[in-house]
Design an enzyme around this catalytic site. Structure first.
Site, short mmCIF file in Angstrom:
data_model
loop_
_atom_site.label_atom_id
_atom_site.label_comp_id
_atom_site.label_asym_id
_atom_site.label_seq_id
_atom_site.Cartn_x
_atom_site.Cartn_y
_atom_site.Cartn_z
N LYS A 167 39.40 -0.74 -27.95
CA LYS A 167 38.58 -1.64 -27.12
C LYS A 167 38.49 -3.01 -27.78
O LYS A 167 38.62 -4.04 -27.12
CB LYS A 167 37.16 -1.05 -26.95
N GLN A 188 29.29 3.86 -28.26
CA GLN A 188 30.39 4.81 -28.13
C GLN A 188 29.85 6.25 -28.13
O GLN A 188 29.08 6.63 -29.01
CB GLN A 188 31.39 4.61 -29.29
N ASP A 199 28.84 -0.55 -19.71
CA ASP A 199 29.34 0.79 -19.38
C ASP A 199 28.65 1.31 -18.11
O ASP A 199 29.11 2.30 -17.52
CB ASP A 199 29.07 1.78 -20.53
#
Ligand code: NAD
Length: 280
Positions: free
Chosen positions: A50, A94, A117
């Site tokens: 990422k 994460q 997200d």
């Protein structure tokens, strides 16, 4: 019939190139903060991928790496600090987090305006109300691929296998927002192949290698394989690619299908978050 193989890698690269051009036009670079707790090897690969993709797109990206046994309150304090930092446009935590941590509590700490997200309950609500400015990256990537091969999704019968919070449920909401008729299926669904055989569009996200066989798929259906599992050291999807390509009209490979789209969409969401916060 041999299916068109949808090249997610190429499409994602094009999206990232376009995004990089857009980012160049802003006076300030977007800033993505990635919180990574522990030493899970796969998570390490994901966060570094990422970061690499973000930097290539002109997005600043910093990884905040905390030790496995970091107390929950310390993780929350870091997220709160990033919330208050006006230079930060997007925050991702994460997953999976270590077992001693309440994942929901950590995710809900992120400001909605920085939740790129889109895992927070409020973002999920916005998606189902069809008022979201951005949504969960993986299903967004799937919608983008579907539109490449099927410009009008309205009226199509879409079947989703899997009902997780990060893929299956937002996927169903997005397909519904595109005016599809949606059937959601999961591990307790009875006679799954009869249902999948009715699908014009089949999205598979269950983490069960090569589950979907040729006789599960209607001739001419578009099949999107979200699954990623490692079998004998090789990455494998939830669809038996060699069988299903004989009946589907279009199909994504694993790897090189949905995976690259997820990162591209995450970067797009970060730029969207920056534009919204800075009223661009
Ligand atoms: P999950 O384990 O949270 O959920 C799996 C879902 O599939 C559950 O709802 C379960 O009921 C259903 N399921 C499991 N086995 C089934 C079966 N035999 N028949 C029908 N339904 C079944 O998983 P997830 O996080 O949604 O991920 C699903 C897969 O997608 C995994 O392989 C994961 O690695 C992959 N994934 C890929 C990306 C990407 O970027 N390509 C992103 C996220 C997840």
């Amino acid at each position: 019939m041999t299916a068109l193989v949808i090249d997610g890698k190429k499409i994602a690269q094009q999206l990232r190139n376009d995004l990089a051009q857009e980012v160049k036009s802003y006076s300030k670079r977007p800033y993505l903060a990635v919180v990574w707790v522990g030493d899970n090897e796969a998570s390490g690969v994901y966060v570094r991928n990422k970061q690499k993709a973000a930097l290539e797109t002109g997005i600043n990206c910093k990884i905040y790496h905390l030790a496995e046994h970091t107390p929950e309150q310390e993780i929350i304090s870091l997220v709160q600090k990033l919330n208050r930092n006006s230079a930060v446009d997007g925050i991702i935590v994460q997953l999976p987090l270590p077992k001693h941590v309440n994942t929901r509590k950590i995710l809900e700490t992120i400001y909605s305006s920085k939740d790129v997200d889109a895992f927070k309950a409020v973002k999920v609500g916005e998606l189902w109300k069809n008022i979201a400015r951005w949504s969960s990256a993986t299903p967004e990537g799937v919608i983008c691929l579907l539109k490449m091969v099927c410009p009008s999704l309205a009226g199509k019968h879409a079947v989703v296998i899997g009902r997780s919070d990060i893929v299956g449920k937002p996927m169903a909401a997005m397909l519904l927002n595109e005016d599809c008729t949606v059937t959601m299926t999961h591990s307790k669904t009875v006679d799954l192949p009869t249902i999948t055989k009715m699908a014009d569009i089949l999205v598979v996200a269950c983490g069960s290698p090569k589950l979907v066989k040729k006789n599960w798929v209607k001739k001419g259906a578009v099949v999107i394989d979200v699954g990623i599992s490692k079998v004998d050291g090789k990455l494998v999807g939830d669809v038996d690619f060699d069988e299903v390509k004989e009946v589907a009209s279009a199909l994504t490979p694993v790897p090189g299908g949905v995976g690259p789209m997820t990162i591209a969409m995450l970067l797009k969401n970060t730029v969207e978050a920056m534009k919204k916060r800075r009223k661009l």
